[in-house]
Each structure stands twice: as C-alpha cells, then as structure tokens.
Design a protein around this motif. Sequence first.
Motif, PDB file in Angstrom:
ATOM      1  N   ASP A  86      65.570  69.716  82.637  1.00 53.19           N
ATOM      2  CA  ASP A  86      66.419  68.611  83.078  1.00 53.19           C
ATOM      3  C   ASP A  86      66.588  67.563  81.988  1.00 53.19           C
ATOM      4  O   ASP A  86      67.647  66.929  81.882  1.00 53.19           O
ATOM      5  CB  ASP A  86      65.849  67.984  84.354  1.00 53.19           C
ATOM      6  N   LEU A 109      70.152  66.195  80.549  1.00 51.98           N
ATOM      7  CA  LEU A 109      70.522  64.783  80.467  1.00 51.98           C
ATOM      8  C   LEU A 109      70.837  64.362  79.032  1.00 51.98           C
ATOM      9  O   LEU A 109      71.764  63.576  78.790  1.00 51.98           O
ATOM     10  CB  LEU A 109      69.404  63.919  81.042  1.00 51.98           C
ATOM     11  N   TYR A 143      74.318  65.511  78.087  1.00 49.25           N
ATOM     12  CA  TYR A 143      75.343  64.667  78.701  1.00 49.25           C
ATOM     13  C   TYR A 143      75.454  63.334  77.962  1.00 49.25           C
ATOM     14  O   TYR A 143      76.553  62.815  77.761  1.00 49.25           O
ATOM     15  CB  TYR A 143      75.011  64.455  80.173  1.00 49.25           C
ATOM     16  N   ARG A 144      74.322  62.788  77.527  1.00 44.66           N
ATOM     17  CA  ARG A 144      74.349  61.537  76.761  1.00 44.66           C
ATOM     18  C   ARG A 144      75.125  61.721  75.460  1.00 44.66           C
ATOM     19  O   ARG A 144      75.881  60.828  75.034  1.00 44.66           O
ATOM     20  CB  ARG A 144      72.918  61.080  76.466  1.00 44.66           C
ATOM     21  N   CYS A 177      69.448  63.007  92.134  1.00 49.47           N
ATOM     22  CA  CYS A 177      69.692  63.307  90.717  1.00 49.47           C
ATOM     23  C   CYS A 177      70.993  62.665  90.242  1.00 49.47           C
ATOM     24  O   CYS A 177      71.069  62.140  89.116  1.00 49.47           O
ATOM     25  CB  CYS A 177      69.744  64.817  90.504  1.00 49.47           C
ATOM     26  N   THR A 184      71.287  59.599  87.442  1.00 47.14           N
ATOM     27  CA  THR A 184      72.110  59.863  86.257  1.00 47.14           C
ATOM     28  C   THR A 184      73.145  58.761  86.055  1.00 47.14           C
ATOM     29  O   THR A 184      73.310  58.222  84.951  1.00 47.14           O
ATOM     30  CB  THR A 184      72.820  61.224  86.385  1.00 47.14           C
TER      31      THR A 184
END
Length: 335
Positions: A152, A156, A159-160, A198, A202
């Motif tokens: 996970d 993340l 995505y950042r 989640c 986020t």
Amino acid sequence: MTNKTRYEEKIGRIRAGGYRKGDFMLADAKDADLSGGILTTGRRRDASGRATGNRSRQEFLAEIKALVEQDVVDIMLASTSNIEALADSGVFDGSKVMPAFRANDTTDVWGIIRGGRYRDMPSRPFRTTDLAKAKAGLCLYSMTFNNDAEADLATLEAYRCFRPEARAAGKKHFLEIFNPNMPLGLSAAETGMYVNDCIARTLAGLTKDERPEFLKVAYNGPAALEELVSHDTSIIVGVLGGGTGTHLDTFELVSQAERFGARLALFGRKINMAEHQPALVAWMRAVAGGDASPREAVRGYHGDLQKYGISPDRSIDDDLVISEEVLKAEARPGN
C-alpha cells in the motif's frame, strides 16, 4: 476539441448543487486492452448476434466510434493508443462525449492475460502511458489497497508522483479505488468500509487542486455508498460496473447507484459483451433518468433485440434474474 462536453455541463451542475435526475452520467470503459490484451476486445457477432470469434482492434474501434456517434454516454474511456486513434480520425470533433484515457495499469488489472497469475499477488503500481503525449485532457488513475503496509505504501507513493506530472501535462484525473485483490478475511460490508477509510485517508493529504474530478468505486451495497457520499459532499462518487452478469444486474446497478447517491456509473464488460451495445446503453440511460425501471429495461432491450433480428445470449426469463448478491437486498420486485 473546443466545444463543451455533456460531462463538463453535468459535473458543473452537480458541483454547484443543482443535480437533477437527468444529470446522472454514464461512462463506457473501453480500456480493457490494458488489462488483458487480445481477447478483451470482445466477441465478434454476425447479423443474428451469434458469436463468430474475437473482434480485431479495428472492429473494436468501430464499436467505440458507433457509441460516440450515438451520443448517449457522457464519457468514453479507452487506452491511450485507442484514444489517439479515435482522436486522429476525428471521432471526437464536435462531439458532446468526453474522451478519457487510462493513465496507469496496475498489476491487479492484468488478470485477464492468458496464463497470467498477477491477481494472485498484491497489486503493484505501474504506468505505461506518457501523460504528455496522451490525446485527451481527462484520465483515469487506479489504486488498490490490500491491508499490506509495504504494497500500500508503494501504491500511495506512485499516486503522489503521478499528481504533479499530470498537472504539468495539463491532465485532470478521476480516481478508481478497487476492492482488495487479495483475501483479507472481511465480509462484503466490512470490505466497503475498509475501502471507504482508505479513500478518506488518501484524499486527506491532497490540496484542492490535486483532488480527483470524481471517484470510481465498486458498489459494495447502499450502506457503504451512502457513507462515502455523505462523508464529503465535495467529492462526486461513481460506481464501476464489475463483471458481466445479467442485464437485470446492469440496470439494477444503475438504479441503485443513483438512488443511494452516486452520480455516475462506469461500465466495461457489461457493455462490451452485450448483444447490441447501443441498445443496451439507450436503456441504461432510460433507467438512469427514471424513464424505465430495471425490469422494464430488460424487457425493452429484449424487444429491441427481437426487432433487430438478434438472438439473445439468455432467455428473457434468465435475464430477469439478479445474479450479483450485492444487488439483491435493495432490488424492487415486480417493477
């Protein structure tokens, strides 16, 4: 493309608090070639609707072109290469349909690859597309959480990194959050709440200009959907179509999603595997707008197939059955 698309008109009204029944948006997710290659184009059908093999890429593009020209869906999502081919041929010129491309292709969506075992492992982030070269201003970014800190965290972090690159390329995105692709020992209801949490954690780290245009999530039942919708009214929530199922499943999902607060639905296999895609989409629009009940839509769709001389894949009695458990509790019988 300089005209304002129907998607832009509708999402503007929704954000302004002016949602009306006809503003529920439909998206056709024709991006499956990024998940499974050759067979994802679907079955080629003859004039009677009989499957005669697998569509070529050119036949698949022709199906997409026909749906854009039908002018019923609000968003046409496809792979970067297919959006480019469609845009280059002028399909979207003057169209009210918003083109969108899939910006990433995580390992859990590779599961349709013949011989592949990617879904047996926790999702890992990956992106093929060069955002600066893609020929649409809207894209889909997908994430899958598996209650695994290492996996996970990678999700993340990817995505950042994606967000500033998307802004630099002038791309807006919507965010798809899949249900876990690994068994977590959670009930269906618990899975919905896990995914909701989640999503909330986020989005909590994002400034306003980083946030997605809308969300795309699995329909985990009315409680999970209503919780997500009511938690933050600035976020527009859409549902994904899931597996093939019956046509009553398709129309029930549209009906229940709209009733419990979603403002759009994005369908892939349910449209692509249909005997006559434009007819199915037209009845989906009728259900979304409150002009037909799910059962009326099934009967109407079968009537269209008969009119076109197409043999249905299922009898109407079999097609009037709900096969997806998550839809059964809230289905309204007899309408």
